[in-house]
Motif scaffolding. Structure first.
Motif, PDB file in Angstrom:
ATOM      1  N   LEU A  95      58.869  98.715 -12.050  1.00 15.57           N
ATOM      2  CA  LEU A  95      57.997  98.561 -13.219  1.00 15.57           C
ATOM      3  C   LEU A  95      58.825  98.317 -14.482  1.00 15.57           C
ATOM      4  N   LEU A 143      52.152  94.706 -15.253  1.00 19.26           N
ATOM      5  CA  LEU A 143      51.977  96.160 -15.303  1.00 19.26           C
ATOM      6  C   LEU A 143      50.546  96.571 -14.958  1.00 19.26           C
ATOM      7  N   THR A 144      49.569  95.768 -15.375  1.00 20.65           N
ATOM      8  CA  THR A 144      48.183  96.063 -15.021  1.00 20.65           C
ATOM      9  C   THR A 144      47.997  96.004 -13.507  1.00 20.65           C
ATOM     10  N   VAL A 147      50.037  99.198 -11.740  1.00 20.48           N
ATOM     11  CA  VAL A 147      49.909 100.547 -12.275  1.00 20.48           C
ATOM     12  C   VAL A 147      49.674 101.604 -11.190  1.00 20.48           C
ATOM     13  N   SER A 167      49.133  98.003  -4.777  1.00 19.77           N
ATOM     14  CA  SER A 167      48.492  98.193  -6.074  1.00 19.77           C
ATOM     15  C   SER A 167      47.901  96.879  -6.573  1.00 19.77           C
ATOM     16  N   ILE A 182      43.623 101.161 -19.332  1.00 18.36           N
ATOM     17  CA  ILE A 182      45.000 101.527 -19.677  1.00 18.36           C
ATOM     18  C   ILE A 182      45.172 101.498 -21.197  1.00 18.36           C
ATOM     19  N   THR A 186      46.071 104.636 -23.491  1.00 17.53           N
ATOM     20  CA  THR A 186      47.281 104.619 -24.302  1.00 17.53           C
ATOM     21  C   THR A 186      46.950 104.960 -25.758  1.00 17.53           C
TER      22      THR A 186
END
Length: 188
Positions: A95, A143-144, A147, A167, A182, A186
């Motif tokens: 990541l 990243l989405t 995750v 994922s 997300i 955040t």
């Protein structure tokens, strides 16, 4: 928190015959390392890392005892716990690699905005911000999609790269809703 403490104490009491020797075998070297390395910062870091690994071994022992029927030995607890820890750190590394485009965009923004001897106008700031955003789009997308790899890698049968792929399969078709959650998480 109270329920977690209560269940932990119940687990310790229920497996006191097995956990007590493991906890003693783990605690004595950790305390010795902390006493010896208290004055040296570098050795203190190694002591903290050893404490983390030994705590993972204890957690692994409790999970195995709770879900299985066989007695857990110290080597099994140590190697079993560290295997999942290493796999988790592998996913964290993967990541982290996905952050590279955003970091490159950030470097372009910082070098463009701090290198100017005269103040930048709104057009230049907007252009630099747009370049950073353009570089950040792949990072946010990756990243989405990745995750849930941090959770999936905890399964003993899945490896770090396979957890990232799994994922991605879970998020496929729901990317915007996952990204929104997300982002809201955040912000809060």
């Amino acid at each position: 928190t109270l329920t977690l403490i209560k269940n932990s104490l119940k687990d310790i009491w229920g497996f006191r015959g097995t956990l007590a020797p493991i906890i003693l075998e783990i605690t004595i070297p950790v305390v010795a390392l902390n006493v010896i390395t208290n004055s040296d910062q570098t050795l203190g870091t190694y002591g903290s890392f050893a404490t983390l690994i030994m705590n993972i071994a204890i957690i692994y022992s409790v999970i195995k005892l709770k879900t299985g029927t066989k007695k857990v030995t110290l080597p099994e607890a140590y190697y079993g716990g560290t295997t999942r820890f290493v796999a988790f750190m592998g996913v964290v590394g993967l990541l982290g690699l996905q952050l590279i485009p955003m970091l490159i965009g950030g470097l372009i923004y910082v070098s463009g905005s701090t290198g100017a001897t005269v103040g930048l106008g709104p057009v230049e700031i907007g252009l630099l911000g747009g370049i950073w955003l353009l570089f950040s789009i792949p990072t946010f997308r990756w990243l989405t999609r990745s995750v849930f790899a941090l959770y999936l890698v905890q399964d003993a049968t899945i490896r770090p790269i396979a957890s990232v792929r799994a994922s991605s399969a879970v998020v496929r078709g729901k990317g915007w809703s996952v990204f929104g959650r997300i982002l809201v998480g955040t912000i809060f």
